[in-house]
Motif scaffolding. Structure first.
Motif, PDB file in Angstrom:
ATOM      1  N   ASP A 250       1.054  -0.890   0.006  1.00 20.64           N
ATOM      2  CA  ASP A 250      -0.357   0.032   0.329  1.00 20.64           C
ATOM      3  C   ASP A 250       0.390   0.695   0.414  1.00 20.64           C
ATOM      4  O   ASP A 250       1.478   1.260   0.952  1.00 20.64           O
ATOM      5  N   LEU A 251       0.496   1.940  -1.111  1.00 22.88           N
ATOM      6  CA  LEU A 251       1.065   3.099  -1.230  1.00 22.88           C
ATOM      7  C   LEU A 251       0.651   4.504  -1.482  1.00 22.88           C
ATOM      8  O   LEU A 251       1.152   5.159  -2.025  1.00 22.88           O
ATOM      9  N   THR A 252      -0.278   4.219  -1.127  1.00 18.86           N
ATOM     10  CA  THR A 252      -1.403   5.267  -1.079  1.00 18.86           C
ATOM     11  C   THR A 252      -0.762   6.886  -0.124  1.00 18.86           C
ATOM     12  O   THR A 252      -0.035   6.399   0.692  1.00 18.86           O
ATOM     13  N   GLY A 253      -1.181   8.132  -0.714  1.00 13.35           N
ATOM     14  CA  GLY A 253      -0.557   8.699   0.018  1.00 13.35           C
ATOM     15  C   GLY A 253       0.894   8.830  -0.083  1.00 13.35           C
ATOM     16  O   GLY A 253       2.095   9.963   0.072  1.00 13.35           O
ATOM     17  N   SER A 254       2.005   8.332  -1.019  1.00 10.59           N
ATOM     18  CA  SER A 254       2.565   8.533  -0.844  1.00 10.59           C
ATOM     19  C   SER A 254       3.718   9.782  -1.833  1.00 10.59           C
ATOM     20  O   SER A 254       2.866   9.872  -2.613  1.00 10.59           O
ATOM     21  N   LEU A 273      -1.162   2.098  -5.714  1.00  5.78           N
ATOM     22  CA  LEU A 273      -0.382   3.097  -6.062  1.00  5.78           C
ATOM     23  C   LEU A 273      -1.168   4.815  -5.412  1.00  5.78           C
ATOM     24  O   LEU A 273      -2.253   4.924  -5.635  1.00  5.78           O
ATOM     25  N   PRO A 274      -0.294   5.573  -5.864  1.00 10.28           N
ATOM     26  CA  PRO A 274      -0.913   7.259  -5.572  1.00 10.28           C
ATOM     27  C   PRO A 274      -2.009   7.361  -6.698  1.00 10.28           C
ATOM     28  O   PRO A 274      -1.311   6.680  -8.293  1.00 10.28           O
ATOM     29  N   ILE A 279      -1.360   1.354 -13.062  1.00 11.59           N
ATOM     30  CA  ILE A 279      -0.228  -0.594 -13.038  1.00 11.59           C
ATOM     31  C   ILE A 279       0.277  -0.696 -13.966  1.00 11.59           C
ATOM     32  O   ILE A 279      -0.181  -0.655 -15.871  1.00 11.59           O
ATOM     33  N   PRO A 280       1.687  -0.911 -14.333  1.00 12.87           N
ATOM     34  CA  PRO A 280       2.912  -1.585 -15.650  1.00 12.87           C
ATOM     35  C   PRO A 280       1.493  -2.622 -15.739  1.00 12.87           C
ATOM     36  O   PRO A 280       1.469  -3.187 -15.022  1.00 12.87           O
ATOM     37  N   ASP A 281       2.002  -2.733 -17.561  1.00 10.17           N
ATOM     38  CA  ASP A 281       1.590  -3.577 -17.912  1.00 10.17           C
ATOM     39  C   ASP A 281       2.375  -5.035 -17.721  1.00 10.17           C
ATOM     40  O   ASP A 281       1.585  -5.892 -17.877  1.00 10.17           O
TER      41      ASP A 281
END
Length: 285
Positions: A250-254, A273-274, A279-281
């Motif tokens: 969980d990188l929310t708010g990074s 992610l923020p 999200i990469p393919d």
């Protein structure tokens, strides 16, 4: 609601790569060595053998499978089109070979300036930065002015000195944002203290670790196991995530996390992610 990007009126729209407006500068100006990221050696100022006459990459869709993973994760922050269309007014290095070597030297300097612009622009959109909004805005405008200098003046810039000034502000941003993170438990705090002391985290087992509010600036997290880690409200500027596993993290708010950093890592659909990142393919479904 804290630590959310808000419309600041300062967002610069040219801070992501627009390859169609660039003369393939990253493919010509930059050097690379044969490694896990690049299939061959290439000297700086020498066009990549995969660069076509129209400045497009001949293997763009197959960069990873062809051994050019480093190209797939590179980000110029819009410096390529700035140099191509503004600094050199649309005059490309193939039609004007006398400009080539100078253009190739200007490009990496412009990339550094645009990277700083990207961080400053992000900082201006955070609620926590309101008390230092004026200083951030001044730094952004000064940096933007530097990007519009003529080539000779750009080559004479003291970029490290300017970066140091910007970095003081970005550190203030980091402290303000992370101060509002809930304090972690003892195990989390011990791990964060180790990180601040420069512990080698290459290949580290950090699965499920509580890193909320941590300062991970420049952390070497290559091939580390960060599955299900709590990395909310972390400062990730310059952190090296190559082959790190962010599945379920969980990188929310990074803050100061770039798409290039995300692209260099592994992850899955459960990675948070923020909102400005995707999200990469190549991540597992």
């Amino acid at each position: 609601m804290s630590n959310q990007r808000t419309p600041s009126g300062n967002t610069i729209n040219h801070l992501s790569a627009d390859c169609e407006q660039c003369f393939g500068l990253c493919c010509a100006a930059l050097p690379y060595a044969k490694s896990a990221d690049f299939a061959v050696d290439k000297a700086g100022g020498t066009p990549c053998p995969n660069l076509q006459s129209d400045f497009r990459c001949g293997i763009h869709k197959d960069l990873r499978t062809k051994g050019f993973r480093g190209c797939a994760v590179y980000e110029c922050f819009g410096a390529g089109q700035k140099v191509s269309q503004i600094t050199y007014a649309g005059n490309d290095w193939r039609d004007h070979p006398v400009l080539a070597q100078e253009m190739f030297k200007v490009f990496p300097i412009m990339q550094q300036l645009h990277e700083m612009l990207s961080y400053l622009d992000e900082a201006l959109g955070l609620e926590e930065t309101l008390p230092i909004h004026k200083d951030l805005q001044n730094a952004l405008e000064q940096t933007e002015d530097l990007t519009r200098l003529n080539p000779r003046s750009i080559l004479e810039l003291n970029v490290p000195a300017h970066r140091a000034i910007v970095n003081v502000l970005l550190l203030q941003v980091s402290e303000r944002v992370r101060a509002k993170a809930a304090p972690g438990h003892n195990k989390s705090q011990k791990m964060q203290n180790k990180i601040r002391k420069g512990t080698d985290l290459v290949g580290a087992n950090l699965r499920g670790t509580a890193l909320r509010g941590a300062n991970l600036r420049g952390a070497l997290l290559i091939a580390s196991d960060l599955r299900d880690a709590d990395m909310r409200v972390t400062d990730l500027i310059g952190a090296d995530f190559r082959d790190a596993d962010l599945s379920g993290a969980d990188l929310t708010g990074s803050i100061f996390l770039t798409q290039a950093q995300v692209n260099s890592a592994k992850g899955d659909m459960n990675t948070k992610l923020p909102p400005s990142l995707r999200i990469p393919d190549h991540w597992s479904k």
